[in-house]
Design a protein around this motif. Structure first.
Motif, mmCIF file in Angstrom:
data_model
loop_
_atom_site.group_PDB
_atom_site.id
_atom_site.type_symbol
_atom_site.label_atom_id
_atom_site.label_comp_id
_atom_site.label_asym_id
_atom_site.label_seq_id
_atom_site.Cartn_x
_atom_site.Cartn_y
_atom_site.Cartn_z
ATOM 1 N N UNK A 114 -4.140 24.733 2.920
ATOM 2 C CA UNK A 114 -3.248 23.581 2.834
ATOM 3 C C UNK A 114 -1.813 24.062 2.681
ATOM 4 N N UNK A 115 -0.928 23.336 3.328
ATOM 5 C CA UNK A 115 0.432 23.850 3.453
ATOM 6 C C UNK A 115 1.297 23.524 2.243
ATOM 7 N N UNK A 157 4.894 23.515 0.127
ATOM 8 C CA UNK A 157 6.266 23.262 0.555
ATOM 9 C C UNK A 157 6.935 24.505 1.127
ATOM 10 N N UNK A 166 7.136 14.683 7.962
ATOM 11 C CA UNK A 166 6.915 14.911 6.534
ATOM 12 C C UNK A 166 7.690 16.058 5.913
ATOM 13 N N UNK A 167 8.602 16.668 6.673
ATOM 14 C CA UNK A 167 9.439 17.710 6.073
ATOM 15 C C UNK A 167 10.613 17.039 5.367
ATOM 16 N N UNK A 174 6.962 13.509 0.554
ATOM 17 C CA UNK A 174 7.397 13.285 1.944
ATOM 18 C C UNK A 174 6.281 13.690 2.907
ATOM 19 N N UNK A 175 5.575 14.762 2.554
ATOM 20 C CA UNK A 175 4.491 15.238 3.422
ATOM 21 C C UNK A 175 3.305 14.288 3.399
ATOM 22 N N UNK A 215 1.878 18.926 8.507
ATOM 23 C CA UNK A 215 1.089 17.975 7.718
ATOM 24 C C UNK A 215 0.026 18.692 6.897
ATOM 25 N N UNK A 245 5.683 25.016 4.543
ATOM 26 C CA UNK A 245 6.212 24.022 5.477
ATOM 27 C C UNK A 245 7.681 24.277 5.780
ATOM 28 N N UNK A 259 -4.057 12.248 8.252
ATOM 29 C CA UNK A 259 -4.784 11.865 7.042
ATOM 30 C C UNK A 259 -3.844 11.770 5.841
ATOM 31 N N UNK A 293 7.581 26.816 8.436
ATOM 32 C CA UNK A 293 7.223 26.197 9.721
ATOM 33 C C UNK A 293 8.428 25.460 10.305
ATOM 34 N N UNK A 294 9.166 24.770 9.410
ATOM 35 C CA UNK A 294 10.347 24.024 9.856
ATOM 36 C C UNK A 294 11.369 24.966 10.482
ATOM 37 N N UNK A 352 -10.672 19.731 5.159
ATOM 38 C CA UNK A 352 -10.205 20.768 6.058
ATOM 39 C C UNK A 352 -10.316 22.143 5.416
#
Lengths: 305, 129, 253
Positions: free
Chosen positions: C15-16, C18, C97-98, A87-88, A116, C21, A160, C24-25, C11
């Motif tokens: 990197x995040x 799950x 994207x969550x 999903x991400x 993201x 994230x 991206x 964060x959600x 980057x």
């Protein structure tokens, strides 16, 4: 590429998408009709169709914004719906940005940046400058439609995402912004190849950017071909009616016009060497037609289906 | 102004790119061992899908007109210009002159008349400074 | 146009994952909700303080002012906050994207945070009011004719927390029904959707939290705190579970 992507680095190559009998119904309305196809990883794909052809619904289904009513969607070999990692990796940019209008520009960006995994702030800053946008406390709802669309594509590119989809980006963008968008899209793709889908009906503008073309009409997939081959697939045959009819017999005739004794027919098919010869012998002229005309002929004709 | 404006929209783009490169080599715009633009540069410049450009370049590599140097780029194979010009000379009679003469025959233009036109032209051309 | 390509270096941000994230959600939903809910609480507090100050200066009272002015209607605002889970945050998170599961966790965290905050706020309100009333020798009476004592305060907090939480989950369920099945079916489902909230009303002390209709209050039992905690907790868990399930299948429109 069905292998899962590493979480520690951007994902060059993107994900492949496989659709099998993907069908979406709204009550008795059939929005997407048993679409089966495979979109290779790392290709820029054009999704062409008239208004209401089912482009948006298909993209929303691919983005796991909704489940198909029937059939299966596979991203990198797995069902993306509620898939924490996939999903991400899926990003769908709708033409109006699909923003929460009472959220500020700065917060809208911050939310995307927070969620993201492959977010690139430097790219976003560059795009914001190019589109003359400012990241501030202005509510997204206070932006013009054009600014909102530009913000949406900027965020979309900056994510991206291994699969990035743009649903009719041309709707909100004026011509200079559209070409800026096409340039940036290509630049970011070259820097980090990924799967990109652009839905549109302005084919001429995007045709050269595309590797593959999907044409859908009334929810059904009419064509999925390499873009460069599709350019050569539309032929116009002009000559004496009887001769044109004879040569086009058995071919997919998309449209035909008759003026006096002369008929002009647009056909979809390959020129198997002998077509030129047979046409020349019968006094029929054969010429290619532009992609846009082929698309119009295809989606305005009943008999195609 | 449209994306890939310099290309017509009826023929496969990779074919048009390949033809242009051949033209550049034949006219020595790209001379022996000259480095050609990278596919990415070419793609970004002309707003064309990099895969399409790569296909055109690959065709010239397969033809032996270009060669690759790993990590550096693509270069014109020495002798390519001459080779293309040779090919074009031999095709000239068949592809260019042939249809002209066929048409002349259909229109019953005497061969002498045609020769006269050609001689006159070449004299004019020579007479020019 | 330049011919050099834009080279994006990978980057350097961590990197995040799950898990990250999901965190964060939760932050997004908590702050996005409290951002406006907080103003409601602040406004209610200020209005109450002004009215109370006026009464202390010029008049007198024999019933609690905190209850009707500040405390008694908070659950309806929280119900609206619950509706925003599907109307605002579903789109905001899933589009970025969550997963819906991350949204559900975020909503549950938000529900708990609001319930805790309102429980403390309500308890504090009644406590401060009690100090003022005691100083003026006024009885702090509720519409049920009960007079609040100092040892009632923990129960006030407990009852408020449960009522507020269940109203949030009820709003969440109602929103999901509308999102999934449209206006007609959503409206038809209003009745079953409010069952958990109605049931919770019967598990809390009359007057301390909830709708507090006198007619009901007169025959409604005063449940033992253990009964309230066990049954209320089970009720809340069930309603949150239903909300989770509904969220799982909710399409982003």
């Amino acid at each position: 590429m069905s292998s899962s992507t590493s979480l520690t680095e951007p994902t060059p190559g993107g994900h492949a998408l496989e659709l099998r009998d993907v069908t979406v119904r709204f009550g008795s309305t059939l929005a997407v009709d048993a679409v089966t196809t495979t979109i290779p990883a790392g290709a820029i794909v054009g999704l062409l169709g008239r208004n209401g052809a089912g482009k948006s619904t298909l993209l929303r289904t691919l983005a796991a914004h909704r489940r198909p009513s029937d059939g299966t969607v596979r991203v990198a070999g797995e069902d993306p719906y509620e898939h924490e990692r996939l999903m991400a990796d899926l990003c769908l940019v709708r033409h109006d940005g699909d923003f929460n209008l009472d959220v500020s520009v700065a917060d809208s960006i911050a939310i995307a940046a927070a969620l993201r995994p492959h977010w690139d702030g430097a790219t976003l800053d560059r795009l914001m400058e190019r589109f003359r946008l400012q990241s501030n406390r202005t509510k997204v709802g206070a932006l013009s439609l054009g600014q909102r669309a530009a913000l949406a594509v900027s965020i979309g590119i900056a994510t991206r995402s291994p699969v990035t989809m743009f649903d009719e980006p041309h709707l909100g963008l004026d011509a200079p912004s559209r070409y800026a968008f096409y340039d940036e899209l290509l630049a970011t793709y070259i820097a980090m190849p990924r799967t990109i889908i652009v839905s549109t009906h302005l084919i001429d503008e995007v045709a050269s950017l595309l590797e593959h073309v999907l044409i859908i009409d009334r929810g059904a997939l009419l064509v999925h071909e390499p873009a460069d081959e599709l350019r050569t697939r539309g032929l116009e045959l002009t000559g004496p009616s009887a001769a044109v009819d004879e040569i086009t017999g058995g071919m997919a005739v998309l449209s035909s016009r008759t003026l006096g004794p002369t008929t002009s027919a647009v056909v979809f098919g390959e020129d198997h060497g002998d077509l030129q010869d047979r046409a020349a012998a019968a006094g029929v002229e054969v010429g290619p037609i532009p992609l846009q005309d082929l698309f119009v002929a295809m989606t305005s004709q009943e008999s195609v289906r | 102004m449209s994306a890939g404006a310099a290309f017509d929209d009826r023929t496969a783009i990779y074919r048009q790119i390949a033809d242009r490169l051949r033209d550049d080599i034949a006219r020595s715009v790209l001379s022996d061992d000259a480095q050609v633009m990278s596919t990415n540069q070419y793609a970004a410049f002309h707003r064309i899908n990099p895969a399409t450009v790569a296909k055109a370049f690959q065709e010239l590599v397969d033809d032996g007109l270009l060669y690759k140097r790993r990590g550096v780029g693509m270069f014109v194979t020495p002798g390519s210009g001459e080779r293309l010009r040779d090919e074009r000379r031999s095709r000239f009679v068949l592809d260019v002159l042939g249809p002209v003469l066929d048409e002349a025959e259909r229109l019953a233009i005497p061969v002498d008349d045609i020769l006269a036109v050609i001689r006159a032209r070449s004299t004019t051309a020579k007479g020019r400074p | 146009m330049t011919t050099d390509t834009h080279t994006i270096t990978p980057t350097s941000d961590p990197v995040r994952s799950p898990r990250r994230r999901a965190g964060e959600s939760a932050q997004i939903v908590v702050f996005g909700t409290v951002a406006w809910l907080g103003y409601v609480w602040l406004a209610a507090t200020i209005v109450y303080a002004i009215v109370l100050a006026c009464v202390v200066r010029w008049g007198s009272l024999d019933t609690s002012l905190w209850r009707p002015l500040a405390s008694g209607w908070q659950q309806y605002v929280v119900l609206a906050a619950g509706v925003t889970v599907s109307t605002t945050f579903l789109r905001m998170l899933v589009r970025n994207g969550a997963t819906r599961r991350m949204l559900s966790i975020a909503a549950t965290v938000t529900m708990s945070a609001i319930a805790a905050a309102l429980a403390i706020w309500n308890m504090a309100g009644f406590a401060i009011e009690k100090v003022v009333y005691d100083a003026n020798d006024w009885p702090q009476t509720l519409p049920t004719d009960a007079v609040i004592g100092w040892n009632d305060l923990p129960r006030i907090a407990l009852d408020n927390a449960l009522v507020v939480a269940v109203y949030y989950s009820t709003g969440w369920i109602i929103g999901c029904c509308y999102t999934r099945w449209g206006a007609l079916a959503g409206t038809a489902l209003l009745l079953p959707a409010v069952v958990p909230a109605a049931a919770m009303e019967f598990l809390v002390t009359p007057g301390f939290a909830g709708v507090n209709i006198d007619v009901i209050a007169s025959w409604r039992p005063h449940p033992h705190p253990v009964v309230t905690i066990v049954a209320g907790g089970a009720l809340l868990a069930a309603s949150v579970y239903v909300a989770h399930r509904l969220t799982r299948g909710a399409p982003v429109r």
